[in-house]
Scaffold this active site. Structure first.
Site, PDB file in Angstrom:
ATOM      1  CG  HIS A 111     -15.418  19.693  -5.781  1.00 39.55           C
ATOM      2  ND1 HIS A 111     -14.319  20.466  -5.757  1.00 39.55           N
ATOM      3  CD2 HIS A 111     -16.155  20.094  -6.880  1.00 39.55           C
ATOM      4  CE1 HIS A 111     -14.016  21.337  -6.894  1.00 39.55           C
ATOM      5  NE2 HIS A 111     -15.600  21.082  -7.589  1.00 39.55           N
ATOM      6  CG  ASP A 152     -12.789  17.782  -7.404  1.00 42.52           C
ATOM      7  OD1 ASP A 152     -12.409  17.459  -6.494  1.00 42.52           O
ATOM      8  OD2 ASP A 152     -12.191  19.014  -7.840  1.00 42.52           O
TER       9      ASP A 152
END
Ligand code: GAR
Length: 206
Positions: A111, A152
């Site tokens: 991410h 995430d």
């Protein structure tokens, strides 16, 4: 010793996939990318995989298909490659437990932000916007395990801080983020895939 098998899931350009392919090819990462799975037919990463001689598979969600049914179908496709590690490298769909429960501690996500910050899409653009209003001076990238449906979020395997030069441009900042994530993803996978000696094998301390 057999090398760990990596399946990479992509939705787009695949520049991170390319970094992993290159690292495996050069021997820097002691693993093999055995398949690349995409949910989009136009993902450029599919061409990168084919150029590297890696098997590709398209698993596109049908409009009338439940998320759970799609994820179960995706899991069957991914499991057919017997992966040791599943790497989400620009995979832009949230995975449900129908997928994740089949691969505990085996799904790794990348991410473009630091842990606990800017989850979801457009993280680079949002970090840049915040720098322009004076509320942010740095961002970064992270690689983490995906234990559940948190977005995430999950046990962190590695991070890199990327300072933001507010006098630069979004493009220069995005390039810095992408450079950092290519390096971090390869570093984390190299560590995960390297054989680790047990204390017995290491011998006595010198
Ligand atoms: C990367 O920046 C990755 O971190 C991001 O998508 C991009 C894919 O680039 N992933 C996410 O935002 C996940 N929430 P790539 O296709 O060139 O590797």
């Amino acid at each position: 010793m057999t090398r760990p098998r990596i399946v990479v899931l992509i939705s787009g350009s695949g520049s991170n996939l390319q970094a992993v392919l290159d690292a495996c090819h050069s021997g820097a990462t002691p693993a093999d990318v055995v398949a690349v799975v995409s949910n989009r037919a136009d993902a450029y990463g599919l061409e990168r995989a084919e150029a590297a001689g890696v098997t590709t598979e398209l698993v596109i969600k049908r409009d009338d298909e439940d998320r759970a049914v799609y994820d179960a179908r995706l899991a069957v496709a991914v499991a057919s490659f017997a992966p040791d590690w599943i790497v989400l490298a620009g995979w832009m769909r949230l995975l449900s437990m129908e997928f994740l429960s089949l691969f505990p501690d085996r799904v790794v996500n990348l991410h473009p932000a630091l842990p606990g910050e800017l989850a979801g899409t457009q993280a680079i653009e949002r970090a840049w916007s915040e720098s322009q209003t004076g509320t942010r001076t740095e961002s970064g990238v992270m690689v983490h395990l995906v234990p559940d449906e948190g977005v995430d979020d999950g046990p962190v395997l590695g991070t890199t801080v990327v300072p933001i030069d507010a006098s630069g441009t979004l493009e220069t900042f995005a390039t810095a983020i992408h450079d950092a994530e290519h390096a971090l993803l390869v570093d984390v996978l190299t560590e995960l895939c390297s054989p680790h000696l047990t204390p017995d094998q290491e011998g006595p301390p010198s």
